[in-house]
Design an enzyme around this catalytic site. Structure first.
Site, PDB file in Angstrom:
ATOM      1  N   CYS A  28       0.861  -1.169   0.000  1.00 45.25           N
ATOM      2  CA  CYS A  28       0.000   0.000   0.000  1.00 45.25           C
ATOM      3  C   CYS A  28       0.899   1.221   0.000  1.00 45.25           C
ATOM      4  CB  CYS A  28      -0.941  -0.019   1.217  1.00 45.25           C
ATOM      5  SG  CYS A  28      -0.082  -0.164   2.792  1.00 45.25           S
ATOM      6  N   HIS A 559       9.507 -26.074  16.151  1.00 48.30           N
ATOM      7  CA  HIS A 559       8.511 -26.091  15.073  1.00 48.30           C
ATOM      8  C   HIS A 559       8.150 -27.552  14.805  1.00 48.30           C
ATOM      9  CE1 HIS A 559       6.632 -25.464  11.156  1.00 48.30           C
ATOM     10  NE2 HIS A 559       6.653 -24.167  11.387  1.00 48.30           N
TER      11      HIS A 559
END
Length: 629
Positions: A28, A559
């Protein structure tokens, strides 16, 4: 400059897990907006240490990296390096299923509206310039002259054709056929259809289905709804049409289904929703405009951070089309944006920190002249805290004044010094004078408050005794941790099983060591035990990963499996929460090995020391991680 942008892009790509972890990336006005396969990989502290990164944010399923005014150039380097752009893939759709409806709606509106802002801003300011230099003020041009008519058309075009523009951006967001979406939306503003739906005689489709009369030029929501419908119609038609007929039969069936439903149902529904939003906003404002604006402007920085401001954009554009002005979002952003600029300058003049000065002055100028506040918020005011409080107070007070005088915005542009012309009324009056006075009030008040409230620890400043004690305590703790880690520190592996080198992990992000040093485990038991005394800094919503920090300063990422983020927490059971302390040997997490394998995921479990470089490196000895020494 190009080299700096390239270096920044490469550093950000590596920090978010490399190209393999990126589904799509867009930008943006100030932010790179990543959709990541595994959002547990980026470490906030590490990303924000990168020179050129103002801060990070997670919203609407996106990992946002705040860059500032140069974001467009950095985005180009990211795309060049990864070959990935803003077209979402299947993984993106999977992420959307995991967010709540409000977040999904805001993220969709954001994706539709952000790309068209340049056209909206340009058109709005052209209309304002015509007011200044046109027949109502200086008489430079007659409103019947060729020049005026052509320039007025240029200013009106982005608003009149909003349904078409929104349909295009929505189709890009939904990854459906843009040209069919534009075709369907164009029907809403086709001249003959406008005439038909503007008459007094009832209109019927196929002679039996009533079509609600209404005007859809400058509308937004009908085009969004029609494109969402087209997305699903396209999927169904593609599934059931034979391959030999897809080129000609598929587009025909899509528009024949989508266009009538849009005209008869979705377009009237969209107008009702838009009118409903406008009614709610007008009711809140009408009850006590000074109170509404005090709260709205004062909280605007946090509304922007969460993305909630997107919910007000459609209603804002509807107001600009009819009655021709807007009284909440644009005035509130004038107060807030200006307050961010003033607070940032106040902090810049107060601090003796050269790095902070170098960041603060450009950030303040960006907020003042362009209305781009993210560098100021994330780089200065939010980081120093007191300037943010000053900005909120000043924004709230100036918002209170704008509510009292009922300040109006007449064009959509990011409110700032250079865009104050958007407050000039075509009918004359004092509105522009009010806007200038409110701008000055917000700027001066926020500057003074931030200058008084900002502490400068290097020079003593206004730092209180308790803050000094806390800082000294933190420094002492850091020194203590450093002393402990000068020797050899052994940490047992938190998961039982076969230890394998990190280089053998079937995921390059982990195998390359980008995220830290350590090992991986092929688990024999679905349990994760605490390897030391410490705190759980982060356990992800999907429960597949844990971020732990020991009392000695060791930061560990566990993880469980690869791509297990896609399982949405199903095979996991947590025994610890964010911010909770634990003792060595406690059970932190359970997982079902068989369920993970049945889901098609790899059970290799990386165990990483993410701050290994600061601790002297990591080696693996049997089932222990050895740090330093």
């Amino acid at each position: 400059m190009a080299d700096k942008n390239r270096e920044l892009a490469e550093a950000v790509i590596a920090a978010v897990g490399g190209s393999a972890n990126i589904t799509s990336v867009a930008h943006c006005m100030t932010r790179l907006r990543f959709v990541l396969k595994d959002k547990s990989i980026p470490k906030k502290e590490e990303v924000e240490k990168i020179k050129g990164v103002m801060g990070t944010n997670i919203a609407g399923g996106q990992y946002q990296v705040i860059i500032g005014n140069s974001v467009g150039s950095v985005y180009k380097e990211v795309v060049a390096a990864t070959g990935i752009s803003d077209t979402p893939g299947a993984e993106d759709a999977g992420e959307k299923k995991k967010v709540n409806p409000l977040t999904a709606a805001l993220e969709f509106i954001s994706g539709c509206m952000a790309p068209l802002f340049p056209a909206i801003i340009a058109g709005g300011l052209i209309k304002v310039l015509l007011v200044i230099f046109g027949p109502t003020l200086l008489g430079v041009m007659s409103d019947t002259s060729d020049t005026y008519i052509l320039m007025n058309a240029l200013g009106d075009a982005p608003f009149y054709f909003l349904p078409v523009i929104v349909a295009y951006t929505a189709s890009r967001k939904l990854n459906c056929n843009s040209y069919l979406a534009v075709m369907v939306a164009s029907v809403l503003i086709y001249p003959d259809v406008i005439t038909l739906l503007g008459g007094e005689t009832a209109t019927y489709l196929f002679g039996v289905i009533p079509v609600t009369h209404g005007s859809y030029s400058s509308s937004i929501i009908p085009a969004m709804l029609s494109t969402i419908l087209l997305k699903y119609v396209e999927i169904l038609v593609d599934r059931y049409t034979p391959d030999w007929s897809k080129n000609f039969l598929k587009p025909l069936i899509i528009v024949v289904i989508t266009a009538p439903i849009t005209l008869c149902l979705l377009a009237p529904l969209g107008i009702m929703v838009g009118n409903g939003l406008q009614f709610v906003i007008n009711s809140v404002y009408g009850f006590a405009p000074w109170l509404a604006m005090l709260i709205f402007a004062g909280l605007m920085p946090f509304i922007v951070m969460t993305g909630m401001h997107w919910a007000f954009v459609p209603a804002c554009l509807i107001s600009l089309a009819d009655p021709g002005y807007e009284m909440m979002l644009i005035p509130a952003m004038l107060c807030s944006n200006t307050a961010q600029a003033g607070a940032t300058f106040g902090a810049a003049f107060k601090t003796k920190d050269k790095d902070m000065k170098q960041m603060a002055f450009p950030a303040g100028i960006s907020a003042l002249l362009a209305g781009v506040t993210e560098p100021a918020m994330y780089g200065v005011t939010l980081k120093l805290k007191k300037p943010m409080i000053a900005a909120c107070i000043a924004g709230g007070i100036s918002g209170f004044v704008s509510g009292l005088v009922q300040l109006k915005g007449f064009a959509f542009a990011t409110p700032c010094l250079t865009a104050l012309v958007q407050f000039i009324s075509p009918d004359g009056g004092n509105n522009f004078v009010y806007a200038v006075a409110i701008f000055a009030l917000s700027l001066i008040l926020s500057f003074v408050l931030a200058f008084i409230m900002t502490k400068d620890e290097k020079t003593g400043g206004t730092a209180d005794t308790e803050d000094n004690r806390a800082a000294m305590s933190a420094a002492a703790s850091a020194d203590s941790a450093a002393n402990v880690l000068t020797g050899k520190l052994e940490i047992p592996c938190p998961v039982k099983g076969e230890i394998i080198p990190l280089s053998e992990v079937r995921d390059n992000t982990f195998a390359s060591g980008i995220l830290g040093e350590g090992c991986a485990v092929i688990p024999s038991e679905g349990k994760v035990f605490a390897p030391f005394d410490g705190v759980c800094e982060n356990i992800f919503d999907t429960l597949h990963a844990l971020g732990l920090k020991s009392d000695q300063g060791v930061e560990m990422l566990i993880h469980v499996g690869l791509e297990t983020v896609t399982l949405n927490g199903a095979p996991f059971k947590a025994h610890i929460g964010n911010g909770e302390r634990f003792r060595k040997g406690e059970l932190l997490l359970e997982f079902d090995i068989e369920a993970i394998q049945k889901a098609g995921c790899e059970i290799q479990t990386p165990v990483l020391i993410t701050n290994a470089e600061d601790l002297g490196g990591v080696t693996v000895e049997d089932d222990r991680l050895v740090i330093g020494g």
